[in-house]
Design an enzyme around this catalytic site. Structure first.
Site, PDB file in Angstrom:
ATOM      1  N   HIS A  42       0.839  -1.198   0.000  1.00  0.00           N
ATOM      2  CA  HIS A  42       0.000   0.000   0.000  1.00  0.00           C
ATOM      3  C   HIS A  42       0.875   1.248   0.000  1.00  0.00           C
ATOM      4  O   HIS A  42       2.020   1.228   0.481  1.00  0.00           O
ATOM      5  CB  HIS A  42      -0.911   0.017   1.220  1.00  0.00           C
ATOM      6  N   GLU A  72       0.901   3.969   1.768  1.00  0.00           N
ATOM      7  CA  GLU A  72       1.376   4.449   3.070  1.00  0.00           C
ATOM      8  C   GLU A  72       2.576   3.649   3.560  1.00  0.00           C
ATOM      9  O   GLU A  72       3.565   4.217   4.042  1.00  0.00           O
ATOM     10  CB  GLU A  72       0.267   4.370   4.122  1.00  0.00           C
ATOM     11  N   CYS A 123      -6.119   2.054   5.949  1.00  0.00           N
ATOM     12  CA  CYS A 123      -6.757   0.812   6.385  1.00  0.00           C
ATOM     13  C   CYS A 123      -6.136   0.362   7.709  1.00  0.00           C
ATOM     14  O   CYS A 123      -5.176   0.972   8.197  1.00  0.00           O
ATOM     15  CB  CYS A 123      -6.572  -0.258   5.315  1.00  0.00           C
ATOM     16  N   CYS A 167      -2.256  -0.216   7.436  1.00  0.00           N
ATOM     17  CA  CYS A 167      -1.482   1.014   7.317  1.00  0.00           C
ATOM     18  C   CYS A 167      -1.561   1.861   8.584  1.00  0.00           C
ATOM     19  O   CYS A 167      -0.574   2.491   8.981  1.00  0.00           O
ATOM     20  CB  CYS A 167      -1.956   1.804   6.111  1.00  0.00           C
TER      21      CYS A 167
END
Length: 205
Positions: free
Chosen positions: A56, A58, A86, A89
């Site tokens: 992801h 992040e 999420c 993260c």
């Protein structure tokens, strides 16, 4: 930082998200800025390209920032991301001791800093994270919604091509389908709840 500065950094995250979308990744981008206003980390979603479940934006931006600064504690840094983080993260953000998270659009499906969960303020968190949401929210949301509409249309087109090919094959070889005993499954209609589902809520997962 003032509002104009937040918008400037968010626009950079949006640009990164666009790169992800072009690469058929969910369009989410993130940047990390240090206390002096220097860019120390930047990334977009790479899960599909790298076949990495942790890929992801992040996570990748945090990793780059830690490498740039030579330390994993980023308490004097700000993370900008186009979509609310999420749970995975959010956990990484807490572990990094990020000073401030600034995000664009809420995620009503997996948002874990405000919308669905508030992980930073929960008993599981040892770090009190400052959060600022809604920066360029309309732009971030529209980017996600547009991508999901195009992605679904592309998937539907591929399905139509496949069905056309199968129909042509059946026309060319009717005896094979007539006696195969294989029945083509019917596609179940989508429920009203699914039809009303916000494209943005698909998130990265």
């Amino acid at each position: 930082m003032n509002y104009e500065a937040h918008c400037r950094w968010m626009r950079q995250a949006i640009t990164l998200a666009n790169t992800a979308g072009v690469a058929k990744e969910v369009p989410v981008g993130a940047v990390v800025v240090d206390a002096q206003g220097n860019l120390v980390g930047a990334a977009e979603n790479r899960r599909e390209r790298d076949q990495d479940p942790t890929g992801h934006a992040e996570i990748l931006a945090l990793r780059q920032a830690a490498q740039t600064l030579g330390r994993w504690q980023l308490q004097d840094c700000t993370l900008y991301v186009t979509l609310e983080p999420c749970p995975m993260c959010s956990g990484a953000i807490i572990q990094a001791r990020i000073g401030l998270v600034v995000y664009g659009a809420d995620d009503p499906k997996t948002g874990a800093v405000r919308t669905v969960l508030n992980l930073p303020d929960s008993a599981a968190s040892f770090h009190r994270l400052k959060v600022l949401g809604g920066i360029l929210e309309a732009d971030c949301r529209q980017q996600l919604q547009t991508w999901f509409v195009q992605h679904r249309q592309g998937s539907a087109s591929q399905g139509s091509v496949g069905q056309s090919s199968a129909s042509q094959e059946s026309a060319n070889h009717p005896s094979q389908t007539a006696h195969s005993g294989i029945r083509t499954p019917r596609t179940a209609p989508r429920s009203p709840a699914k039809q009303a589902e916000n494209p943005q809520s698909q998130n990265q997962d």
